[in-house]
Write a protein that holds these residues in place. Structure first.
Motif, short mmCIF file in Angstrom:
data_model
loop_
_atom_site.label_atom_id
_atom_site.label_comp_id
_atom_site.label_asym_id
_atom_site.label_seq_id
_atom_site.Cartn_x
_atom_site.Cartn_y
_atom_site.Cartn_z
N LEU A 127 1.03 -1.49 0.04
CA LEU A 127 0.17 -0.18 0.05
C LEU A 127 0.76 1.33 -0.07
O LEU A 127 1.15 2.36 -0.81
CB LEU A 127 -0.84 -0.08 1.18
N LEU A 128 2.53 1.02 0.63
CA LEU A 128 2.58 2.60 0.92
C LEU A 128 3.57 3.22 -0.47
O LEU A 128 3.73 3.36 -0.63
CB LEU A 128 3.89 2.05 2.10
N THR A 129 3.40 1.90 -0.95
CA THR A 129 4.86 1.56 -1.93
C THR A 129 3.55 1.95 -3.52
O THR A 129 4.25 1.39 -4.81
CB THR A 129 5.98 1.01 -2.48
N LEU A 130 1.89 1.75 -3.24
CA LEU A 130 1.32 2.20 -3.98
C LEU A 130 1.52 0.78 -5.35
O LEU A 130 1.63 0.99 -6.75
CB LEU A 130 1.52 3.10 -5.50
N ARG A 154 14.81 6.23 -4.54
CA ARG A 154 16.23 5.59 -4.29
C ARG A 154 15.63 4.76 -3.01
O ARG A 154 16.82 3.93 -3.02
CB ARG A 154 17.31 7.02 -3.60
N ILE A 155 14.89 4.56 -2.70
CA ILE A 155 14.31 3.49 -2.02
C ILE A 155 13.61 2.36 -2.32
O ILE A 155 13.41 1.26 -2.02
CB ILE A 155 14.08 4.20 -0.44
N PHE A 156 12.56 3.11 -2.27
CA PHE A 156 11.34 2.26 -2.82
C PHE A 156 11.36 2.58 -4.60
O PHE A 156 11.14 3.37 -5.82
CB PHE A 156 9.78 3.01 -2.58
N ILE A 157 10.60 1.13 -4.67
CA ILE A 157 9.64 0.85 -6.58
C ILE A 157 8.39 1.65 -6.88
O ILE A 157 7.38 1.57 -6.42
CB ILE A 157 10.02 0.21 -7.14
N SER A 158 8.86 2.83 -7.22
CA SER A 158 7.90 4.08 -8.10
C SER A 158 6.74 3.62 -9.18
O SER A 158 7.37 2.70 -10.37
CB SER A 158 7.98 5.69 -8.23
N PRO A 159 6.13 3.75 -8.96
CA PRO A 159 4.85 3.45 -10.18
C PRO A 159 5.48 3.91 -11.81
O PRO A 159 5.40 2.33 -12.88
CB PRO A 159 3.38 4.18 -10.51
N ARG A 160 6.09 4.94 -11.70
CA ARG A 160 7.17 5.23 -12.88
C ARG A 160 8.37 4.05 -13.64
O ARG A 160 8.75 4.19 -14.50
CB ARG A 160 7.45 6.85 -12.91
N MET A 161 8.87 3.81 -12.53
CA MET A 161 10.20 3.07 -12.59
C MET A 161 9.18 2.01 -13.20
O MET A 161 10.39 1.33 -13.76
CB MET A 161 10.85 2.54 -10.93
N ARG A 205 9.32 -4.09 -5.17
CA ARG A 205 8.82 -2.74 -3.76
C ARG A 205 10.25 -2.21 -3.25
O ARG A 205 9.91 -0.31 -3.38
CB ARG A 205 8.18 -3.58 -2.68
N LEU A 206 11.56 -2.51 -2.97
CA LEU A 206 12.18 -1.78 -2.71
C LEU A 206 13.68 -1.71 -3.83
O LEU A 206 13.82 -2.41 -4.47
CB LEU A 206 13.28 -2.30 -1.72
N SER A 207 14.12 -0.02 -4.49
CA SER A 207 14.63 0.22 -5.63
C SER A 207 16.33 0.26 -4.80
O SER A 207 16.95 0.00 -6.29
CB SER A 207 14.44 1.17 -6.28
N ILE A 208 16.09 -0.39 -3.63
CA ILE A 208 17.77 -0.53 -3.61
C ILE A 208 18.44 -1.43 -3.93
O ILE A 208 20.13 -1.26 -4.51
CB ILE A 208 17.80 -0.68 -1.72
N TRP A 209 17.49 -2.45 -4.07
CA TRP A 209 18.87 -3.84 -4.85
C TRP A 209 19.31 -3.36 -6.22
O TRP A 209 20.23 -3.44 -6.62
CB TRP A 209 17.58 -5.11 -4.36
N ASP A 210 17.50 -2.37 -6.97
CA ASP A 210 18.71 -2.48 -8.32
C ASP A 210 19.82 -1.43 -8.19
O ASP A 210 21.17 -1.25 -9.18
CB ASP A 210 17.24 -1.22 -8.98
N TRP A 211 19.61 -0.85 -7.37
CA TRP A 211 20.80 0.51 -6.90
C TRP A 211 22.26 -0.25 -6.69
O TRP A 211 23.63 0.67 -6.84
CB TRP A 211 20.60 2.08 -6.30
N ILE A 212 22.04 -1.42 -6.07
CA ILE A 212 22.67 -1.85 -5.34
C ILE A 212 23.95 -2.56 -7.08
O ILE A 212 25.01 -2.94 -7.13
CB ILE A 212 23.33 -3.03 -4.31
N ALA A 213 22.66 -3.33 -7.66
CA ALA A 213 23.25 -3.90 -8.75
C ALA A 213 23.47 -3.18 -10.46
O ALA A 213 24.02 -4.02 -11.12
CB ALA A 213 22.12 -5.52 -8.92
N GLY A 214 22.96 -1.94 -9.91
CA GLY A 214 23.29 -0.94 -11.34
C GLY A 214 21.85 -1.14 -12.43
O GLY A 214 22.29 -0.84 -13.43
#
Length: 334
Positions: free
Chosen positions: A216-219, A236-243, A262-271
């Motif tokens: 719910l929080l991350t839509l 930078r933390i969560f996956i938004s609908p646009r992402m 739901r978390l985008s931190i894994w993508d930032w870590i993995a590039g």
């Protein structure tokens, strides 16, 4: 004749039984209104009921063949293969709970730590992060492995995104998700049981409630929509609908980007993270000739097509390996 209390009881029972669906519908409607008023309405004249309906539920998208496939697969997956994932989640939690209890008995650790409300919240977040990591790993593997990609193509073949698209998946993908999530969740759940002694019922309740809250929080319902909603710096933390819309884009520069759930931190870590502008994503699909042919716009091909393609690819790879073994001098194109 029903009394007022009886009617209230019926309504309450319905709401509690269908709470997930009702929350998803509320998120979808409110998200659509927000996107229309604050993101896409550039002129005052467009802010009317007709303009909103054209944006909110475009006829060309919602009545497209792609959406019809989404709806059919939604019911097939929801009432069949989703139970496999649920069973896997319960099984891995059960095994982790038993492992934690066994470890405690083996080390004679009988003095369990009393968990207060703040501790419970922290433990819920930890379990959620490991579960989300499992989803990311599964998704990453399905994109990078040529054979698993054939199965994951079913999901990416949608040319219009709706909440039903989340269930446009192949059973092989569902099983891999369950496996990766279960493996990632075993260690933290085992340690939580070892130190705090939670029962399997309490663990499942903690996991389910935390997953719902973060969705719910991350839509999460809006990830598979055309509403270009960004979280700004929180991307930078969560996956938004646009992402996630970027993830479904046919543009080559968007391929294999934003694979988090739901978390985008894994993508930032993995590039693999990518932040797009509002109008950068124009078209959805696989981005190849399969879109033009409409390969995955047939129900039977969504299930059997990946198996046929994967089998053919394995046979070709086996044939190449056999030729190289019989004629090693020809290796490397010599």
């Amino acid at each position: 004749m029903l009394s007022i209390s009886g009617i209230v009881a019926i309504i309450t029972d319905f709401v509690m039984t269908h709470i997930n669906i009702l929350l998803m519908m509320a998120t979808f409607v409110s998200g659509g209104v927000f996107a229309f008023l604050f993101l896409l309405a550039d002129t005052i004249s467009s802010r009317n009921v007709r303009g909103f309906l054209r944006f909110f539920m475009p006829v060309s998208g919602w009545f497209s063949h792609s959406t019809k496939i989404d709806v059919v697969l939604y019911f097939i997956i929801k009432f069949s293969f989703r139970w496999v994932a649920l069973f896997a989640a319960i099984l891995t939690t059960f095994l982790a709970e038993k492992a934690g209890a066994t470890l405690g008995a083996w080390l004679q650790f009988d003095q369990k730590i009393q968990a207060g409300p703040i501790t419970v919240v922290i433990l819920c977040i930890i379990m959620f992060m490991f579960s989300d990591l499992g989803e990311f790993i599964s998704h990453y593997i399905q994109h990078k492995n040529r054979y698993l990609w054939e199965f994951h193509k079913v999901h990416h073949s949608a040319t219009f995104l709706s909440p039903f698209t989340a269930f446009r998946v192949h059973p092989v993908g569902v099983l891999l998700d369950a496996l990766c999530i279960g493996v990632c969740r075993v260690v933290p759940v085992t340690l939580i049981v070892f130190f705090y002694g939670f029962s399997i019922v309490e663990l499942l309740a903690m996991q389910a409630s935390t997953s719902l809250i973060f969705s719910l929080l991350t839509l999460g319902t809006l990830q598979h929509t055309h509403f270009p909603i960004s979280f700004g710096i929180l991307d930078r933390i969560f996956i938004s609908p646009r992402m996630h819309q970027v993830h479904h884009s046919v543009a080559r520069k968007h391929w294999d980007k934003n694979m988090g759930s739901r978390l985008s931190i894994w993508d930032w870590i993995a590039g693999t993270a990518y932040l797009a502008t509002r109008d950068e994503v124009q078209k959805y699909g696989i981005g190849g000739i399969e879109d033009e042919r409409g390969d995955y716009q047939r129900i039977w091909w969504c299930f059997l097509g990946p198996i046929v393609k994967c089998t053919a690819a394995i046979r070709r790879a086996a044939a190449r390996t056999k030729r190289m073994m019989l004629h090693p001098e020809r290796a490397g194109g010599e």
